[in-house]
Enzyme design. Sequence first.
Site, PDB file in Angstrom:
ATOM      1  N   SER A  13       0.984  -1.205   0.143  1.00 15.18           N
ATOM      2  CA  SER A  13       0.147   0.055  -0.089  1.00 15.18           C
ATOM      3  C   SER A  13       0.903   1.138  -0.082  1.00 15.18           C
ATOM      4  O   SER A  13       1.509   1.471   0.885  1.00 15.18           O
ATOM      5  CB  SER A  13      -0.949   0.098   1.214  1.00 15.18           C
ATOM      6  OG  SER A  13      -1.477   1.398   1.485  1.00 15.18           O
ATOM      7  N   HIS A  38      -0.935  -1.288  -4.405  1.00 15.82           N
ATOM      8  CA  HIS A  38      -2.278  -0.876  -3.723  1.00 15.82           C
ATOM      9  C   HIS A  38      -2.355   0.481  -3.286  1.00 15.82           C
ATOM     10  O   HIS A  38      -1.616   1.427  -2.897  1.00 15.82           O
ATOM     11  CB  HIS A  38      -2.444  -1.748  -2.405  1.00 15.82           C
ATOM     12  CG  HIS A  38      -3.722  -1.522  -1.634  1.00 15.82           C
ATOM     13  ND1 HIS A  38      -4.870  -2.428  -2.184  1.00 15.82           N
ATOM     14  CD2 HIS A  38      -4.371  -0.830  -0.878  1.00 15.82           C
ATOM     15  CE1 HIS A  38      -5.826  -2.141  -1.417  1.00 15.82           C
ATOM     16  NE2 HIS A  38      -5.339  -1.251  -0.529  1.00 15.82           N
ATOM     17  N   ASP A  40      -4.835   3.603  -1.994  1.00 16.89           N
ATOM     18  CA  ASP A  40      -6.082   3.793  -1.263  1.00 16.89           C
ATOM     19  C   ASP A  40      -6.469   5.291  -1.296  1.00 16.89           C
ATOM     20  O   ASP A  40      -5.841   5.994  -0.805  1.00 16.89           O
ATOM     21  CB  ASP A  40      -5.492   3.820   0.362  1.00 16.89           C
ATOM     22  CG  ASP A  40      -5.223   2.398   0.898  1.00 16.89           C
ATOM     23  OD1 ASP A  40      -6.050   1.378   0.504  1.00 16.89           O
ATOM     24  OD2 ASP A  40      -4.240   1.963   1.224  1.00 16.89           O
ATOM     25  N   MET A  42      -9.414   7.675  -0.173  1.00 17.76           N
ATOM     26  CA  MET A  42     -10.502   8.070   0.713  1.00 17.76           C
ATOM     27  C   MET A  42     -10.968   9.388   0.527  1.00 17.76           C
ATOM     28  O   MET A  42     -10.175  10.427   0.040  1.00 17.76           O
ATOM     29  CB  MET A  42      -9.513   8.119   2.079  1.00 17.76           C
ATOM     30  CG  MET A  42      -8.799   7.018   2.493  1.00 17.76           C
ATOM     31  SD  MET A  42      -8.022   6.952   3.964  1.00 17.76           S
ATOM     32  CE  MET A  42      -6.987   5.369   3.843  1.00 17.76           C
ATOM     33  N   HIS A  71      -8.227   0.962  -4.239  1.00 19.11           N
ATOM     34  CA  HIS A  71      -9.110   0.582  -3.278  1.00 19.11           C
ATOM     35  C   HIS A  71     -10.140   1.967  -3.035  1.00 19.11           C
ATOM     36  O   HIS A  71      -9.381   2.730  -2.523  1.00 19.11           O
ATOM     37  CB  HIS A  71      -8.431   0.108  -2.041  1.00 19.11           C
ATOM     38  CG  HIS A  71      -9.168  -0.137  -0.941  1.00 19.11           C
ATOM     39  ND1 HIS A  71      -8.737  -0.451   0.474  1.00 19.11           N
ATOM     40  CD2 HIS A  71     -10.530  -0.307  -0.664  1.00 19.11           C
ATOM     41  CE1 HIS A  71      -9.741  -0.611   1.267  1.00 19.11           C
ATOM     42  NE2 HIS A  71     -10.667  -0.623   0.651  1.00 19.11           N
ATOM     43  N   MET A  73     -12.345   3.905  -0.912  1.00 21.70           N
ATOM     44  CA  MET A  73     -13.347   4.167   0.283  1.00 21.70           C
ATOM     45  C   MET A  73     -13.697   5.319   0.160  1.00 21.70           C
ATOM     46  O   MET A  73     -13.437   6.327   0.811  1.00 21.70           O
ATOM     47  CB  MET A  73     -12.151   4.055   1.417  1.00 21.70           C
ATOM     48  CG  MET A  73     -11.454   2.694   1.610  1.00 21.70           C
ATOM     49  SD  MET A  73      -9.967   2.677   2.676  1.00 21.70           S
ATOM     50  CE  MET A  73      -8.799   3.110   1.377  1.00 21.70           C
ATOM     51  N   MET A 146     -11.638  -6.549   4.459  1.00 25.16           N
ATOM     52  CA  MET A 146     -10.888  -5.708   5.347  1.00 25.16           C
ATOM     53  C   MET A 146     -10.543  -6.147   6.728  1.00 25.16           C
ATOM     54  O   MET A 146     -11.312  -6.772   7.500  1.00 25.16           O
ATOM     55  CB  MET A 146     -11.610  -4.146   5.555  1.00 25.16           C
ATOM     56  CG  MET A 146     -11.601  -3.285   4.427  1.00 25.16           C
ATOM     57  SD  MET A 146     -10.040  -2.596   3.753  1.00 25.16           S
ATOM     58  CE  MET A 146      -9.654  -1.875   5.197  1.00 25.16           C
ATOM     59  N   ASP A 180      -6.597  -6.737   3.810  1.00 31.97           N
ATOM     60  CA  ASP A 180      -5.975  -5.515   3.942  1.00 31.97           C
ATOM     61  C   ASP A 180      -6.137  -4.920   5.174  1.00 31.97           C
ATOM     62  O   ASP A 180      -7.417  -4.706   5.632  1.00 31.97           O
ATOM     63  CB  ASP A 180      -6.760  -4.682   2.812  1.00 31.97           C
ATOM     64  CG  ASP A 180      -6.144  -3.307   2.697  1.00 31.97           C
ATOM     65  OD1 ASP A 180      -5.348  -2.904   3.137  1.00 31.97           O
ATOM     66  OD2 ASP A 180      -6.751  -2.417   2.060  1.00 31.97           O
TER      67      ASP A 180
HETATM   68  C1  DX5 Z   1      -6.550   1.240   5.401  1.00 28.82           C
HETATM   69  C2  DX5 Z   1      -6.375   0.798   4.002  1.00 28.82           C
HETATM   70  C3  DX5 Z   1      -4.945  -0.244   3.906  1.00 28.82           C
HETATM   71  C4  DX5 Z   1      -3.800   0.436   4.922  1.00 28.82           C
HETATM   72  C5  DX5 Z   1      -2.818  -0.805   5.048  1.00 28.82           C
HETATM   73  O1  DX5 Z   1      -7.681   2.114   5.470  1.00 28.82           O
HETATM   74  O2  DX5 Z   1      -7.228   0.531   3.296  1.00 28.82           O
HETATM   75  O3  DX5 Z   1      -4.759  -0.318   2.625  1.00 28.82           O
HETATM   76  O4  DX5 Z   1      -3.180   1.459   4.137  1.00 28.82           O
HETATM   77  O5  DX5 Z   1      -1.992  -0.313   5.965  1.00 28.82           O
HETATM   78  P1  DX5 Z   1      -1.450  -1.359   6.960  1.00 28.82           P
HETATM   79  O6  DX5 Z   1      -0.679  -2.719   6.184  1.00 28.82           O
HETATM   80  O7  DX5 Z   1      -0.182  -0.305   7.541  1.00 28.82           O
HETATM   81  O8  DX5 Z   1      -2.236  -1.879   7.926  1.00 28.82           O
HETATM   82 ZN    ZN Z   2      -6.455  -0.402   1.198  1.00 31.32          ZN
END
Ligand code: DX5
Ligand code: ZN
Length: 232
Positions: A13, A38, A40, A42, A71, A73, A146, A180
Amino acid sequence: MKTMTRQITISPSLLSCDFTRIGEETRRVEAAGADWLHVDVMDGHFVPNLTIGPPLVKAIHGAATAPLDVHLMITNPLEFAGPYAKAGAHVLTFHWEPLGSAVAAREVIRAFREEGVAKVGISVNPDTDVQVVEDVLDEVDLVLVMSVFPGSGGQSFIADTLEKTRWLRASGYQGHVEMDGGVNGDTIADCAAAGADVLVAGSAIFGAEDMQATITSFRALAREAQEQENRG
Ligand code: DX5
Ligand code: ZN
């Protein structure tokens, strides 16, 4: 339960990378053995945090050779299907929670496919029953389980979520199962033994002293756990 042999995909990620040098970080993690990257996304609504918009995904895509595992979110994945697909998402995953029905999920799946993404994924939060996705399982390429509450990196793995991965495989799902959140050297084997084949890790990879050795050991741990499970 016997499981089939599945290729293990390590998807670091980028949330945990140094954002001031994102192109270099992309190439560094690829050179260290990342299979996917990956990303993320948000929106400040579905999760309190606000991160990576389509222009930055496009910039990462320009620097990357590995497929982007995006991903989302976000509350309104339907509106952003086009921008993220065009920015270079190879895998595009949305969350079940803001949609809440198979009919609404199908509309998103269709939109992602029309935009030409290679793989469509659906994700469930730790407090959402995985069974909610049962009716759309044959329409998605990936289910993202998740293993922390979405919103930030560096949280602890919630072991109860392994049950969802086991349920997906027990129900005969043959697509990718991605886990994840909190995936590291202590938890990755359990994920693979439960049936996950795509493993996301942010802090454990970007925080490692030796990134290459870490990715190599994660892959070996996951493979070994899968093989052991297959031997029964
Ligand atoms: C959480 C994200 C993950 C996160 C994982 O909201 O979707 O992808 O970055 O990070 P680690 O591996 O540090 O838990
Ligand atoms: Zn993620």
